[in-house]
Design an enzyme around this catalytic site. Structure first.
Site: not given
Ligand code: DMJ
Length: 649
Positions: A280, A284, A413, A548
């Site tokens: 994270e 970010r 994912d 998404e």
């Molecule tokens: C974000 O932090 C990123 O897109 C991550 O890949 C998946 N979760 C969140 C958004 O849903």
């Protein structure tokens, strides 16, 4: 010795109450209460009984709100368990991304870079929009909607727990669908969404509204809690502010950007005794700082990126070199979660774009080497199914664990997303990424793709020990965009066709809900005679303002120019405004996308609403294909654009 008789037992207890058992002392208390009750007058007893009855009635009346709240907490816990988020121009005015001799070249030292010129403000188009808006004075923060729609509490708008509902927006008919003609279709455009500018302004307005809440109640903290007008801390590093930096630049919000930059320069320190999640904070914080550096050319952001990047490196000191999930960036120590020595596959394979770029910029190969080692190991591992990966990997053995479950949702994912994007980032030379990506896309088609009934919506389900489950997370909606990006880069044209089909499905996940907003998870119906294509379980009805679907809409529009994708995005933005906008500032995630009367706010604005959702909406509505050109930039999984490396390197 014979066991004591009941009489013996009682007499001992009552004659020696100080040594009595728990049961006996309870009995004594009961007796004394009864004695006191009998000593009360009739009036006193009536008063007490009346008060108790009143309290009971109040309890019953407030029951729904309390249960909603408790359910929200429970759902949040489940979300954490699932690894979800625990826990929204113009080319010629952007700095050119990959030109030699500029800040983007790795061989240039940071000293030299400090001397290089950099743009001192956001793109000009955005400034024009902003001036127009200020001049017309029609968009008053928290007072009016873009295009002059009034946002007032006395008539046009109903407010629930501080959130704003606009009554002049169309309501979705999301009743059961019997045939394809009945599926909700794109709505005709309406003012203010009929022009590019109107929609761009609406996104700017949404951003300003979100930012107002963050600024007023959560400045410098991780996340806004808009209902309680407070903040939540995750890492204690100003997460929302950092995640939103490049969005402000792209949207042309110069004043907001300058203020945030000042905070980064004067307040942001990574020398803190805090545990952060490697994935994270990479996507970010490191991603946000690197992209802001590229867009602005300002060395402040590169310095900060280097600082956080190097502080995250202890995560890779594991027996297997598969990184731990958590790092203490102050102490330089790392560890797995308390209950396991496993890491999540998506987490360890979705930090590569950022660390590779950090190596390129600093000319220090250690970052790229560490994340490359992870990819090399995962490439060779047994336990994949036609290129599909399990969800966990052990940091000691380096092997997959909890094998047999395959999903494109949480915990897997972005593995697939980063295979393709690393291949593109590096100039399409690293064949291993391409091979793994192509194999995985075939694996998806073979094992996870199915069609719903009655309308044959294409969806990607999950496989658990050979059993197919028609469950699809909203997170899976990154896939249409990724498939389309691959096709744009020369991969099979069928990928684009599949992208379009999945895009329709992701849109229907919004359009078929009463609020027009998607739930976190849907289950598709596959049996003949179904009346609805999709169902939503009670625990899955929340919406976290995730990006998404609008992310994929952006890719699909860029590559096809089909305006329906923009219209779908416009609908989604309107519904965010309708059901998640909080009048005092900010947007909130909600518990129930199926109840337009009471969507039940969760009191949290995730940083990715500003970092991703609003950015992708702005890019979707922009007519300029070179506003973050997809031939020059690759977006990390948190929507932070990083340059595609020039061929000469
Ligand atoms: C974000 O932090 C990123 O897109 C991550 O890949 C998946 N979760 C969140 C958004 O849903």
């Amino acid at each position: 010795m014979h066991p004591p008789s009941r009489k013996d037992y009682v007499s001992v207890t009552f004659t020696e109450p100080a040594r009595g058992t728990y049961n006996n002392s309870k009995q004594l208390r009961r007796q004394s209460c009864w004695r006191k009750w009998k000593q009360l007058s009739r009036l006193q007893r009536s008063l007490i009984l009346f008060t108790l009855a009143l309290l009971l009635i109040c309890g019953i009346v407030s029951y729904p709100a309390v249960t909603e709240h408790l359910r929200g907490l429970a759902v949040a816990e489940q979300e954490k368990e699932r690894g979800g988020d625990l826990r929204p121009v113009v080319p010629h005015v952007l700095p050119e991304p990959v030109k030699e001799g500029r800040a983007l070249r790795p061989e240039i030292s940071s000293q030299t870079q400090k001397r290089l010129p950099y743009k001192r403000g956001p793109p000009a188009l955005q400034n024009r929009l902003q001036k127009k808006e200020n001049a017309s004075n029609t968009l008053v923060e928290g007072d009016k909607e873009p295009g002059g729609k009034k946002e007032v509490e006395d008539g046009g708008v109903i407010s629930w727990h501080g959130a704003v509902i606009e009554t002049d927006q169309e309501t979705k008919d999301s009743k059961a669908v019997g045939n394809k003609e009945n599926l909700p279709a794109s709505q005709p455009e309406k003012s203010p969404g009929e022009s590019e500018y109107g929609r761009l302004e609406a996104v700017q307005e949404a951003f300003r509204h979100a930012w107002k809440g963050y600024k007023d109640f959560a400045w410098g903290h991780d996340e806004l809690r808009p209902i309680s007008k407070s903040y939540g801390e995750w890492f204690g590093l100003g997460l929302t502010l950092i995640d939103a930096l490049d969005t402000m630049w792209i949207l042309g919000l110069k004043d907001e950007f300058d203020e945030a930059k000042k905070w980064v320069a004067t307040e942001l320190s990574f020398n803190k005794n805090v545990d952060v999640n490697l994935f994270e904070s990479t996507i970010r914080i490191l991603g946000g700082l690197l992209s802001t550096y590229h867009l602005t050319g300002d060395p402040l952001f590169l310095d900060k990126a280097k600082d956080i990047g190097s502080r995250l490196m202890p995560a890779f000191n594991t027996p297997s070199k598969i990184p731990y999930s958590d790092v203490n960036i102050g102490k330089g120590t790392a560890h797995p979660p308390r209950w396991t020595s496993d890491s999540t596959v998506a987490e360890v394979t979705s930090i590569q774009l950022e660390f590779r770029e950090l190596s390129r910029l600093t000319q220090d190969p250690q970052y790229q080497a560490a994340v490359g080692e992870v990819m090399g190991q995962v490439h060779k591992l047994d336990g994949k199914l036609d290129g599909l990966v399990p969800m966990f990997i052990n940091t000691n053995s380096g092997q997959f664990t909890h094998q047999g479950i395959y999903t494109l949702g949480a915990r897997a994912d972005s593995y697939y997303e980063y295979l393709l994007k690393q291949w593109i980032q590096g100039g399409k030379k690293e064949d291993q990424f391409l091979e793994d990506y192509l194999q995985a896309m075939e694996g998806i088609q073979k094992n996870l793709l199915q069609h719903s009934s009655p309308n044959r919506l294409t969806f990607a389900g999950e496989l658990s020990h050979g059993q197919f489950s028609p469950k699809m997370d909203h997170l899976v909606c990154f896939l249409p965009g990724t498939l389309a990006l691959g096709a744009h880069n020369g991969l099979p044209a069928e990928h684009m066709e599949l992208a379009k089909q999945l895009m329709e499905t992701c849109y229907q996940m919004y359009a078929q809900m009463e609020t027009g907003l998607s739930p976190e998870i849907v289950h598709f119906n596959m049996h003949q005679g179904s009346t609805n294509d999709l169902d939503v379980k009670l625990a899955d009805r929340h919406n976290l303002l995730r990006p998404e679907t609008v992310e994929s809409l952006f890719y699909l529009y860029r590559f096809t120019k089909d305006r329906k994708y923009r219209d779908w995005g416009w609908e989604i933005l309107q519904n965010f405004n309708k059901y998640t906008k909080v009048s005092s500032g900010g947007y909130t995630s909600i518990n129930n996308v199926r109840d337009p009367e009471y969507p039940s706010p969760r009191d949290k604005m995730e940083s990715f609403f500003l970092g991703e959702t609003l950015k992708y909406l702005f890019l979707l509505f922009s007519d300029d294909p070179n506003l973050i050109s997809l031939d020059q930039y690759i977006f990390n999984t948190e929507a932070h654009p990083l340059p595609i490396w020039p061929a000469i390197e």
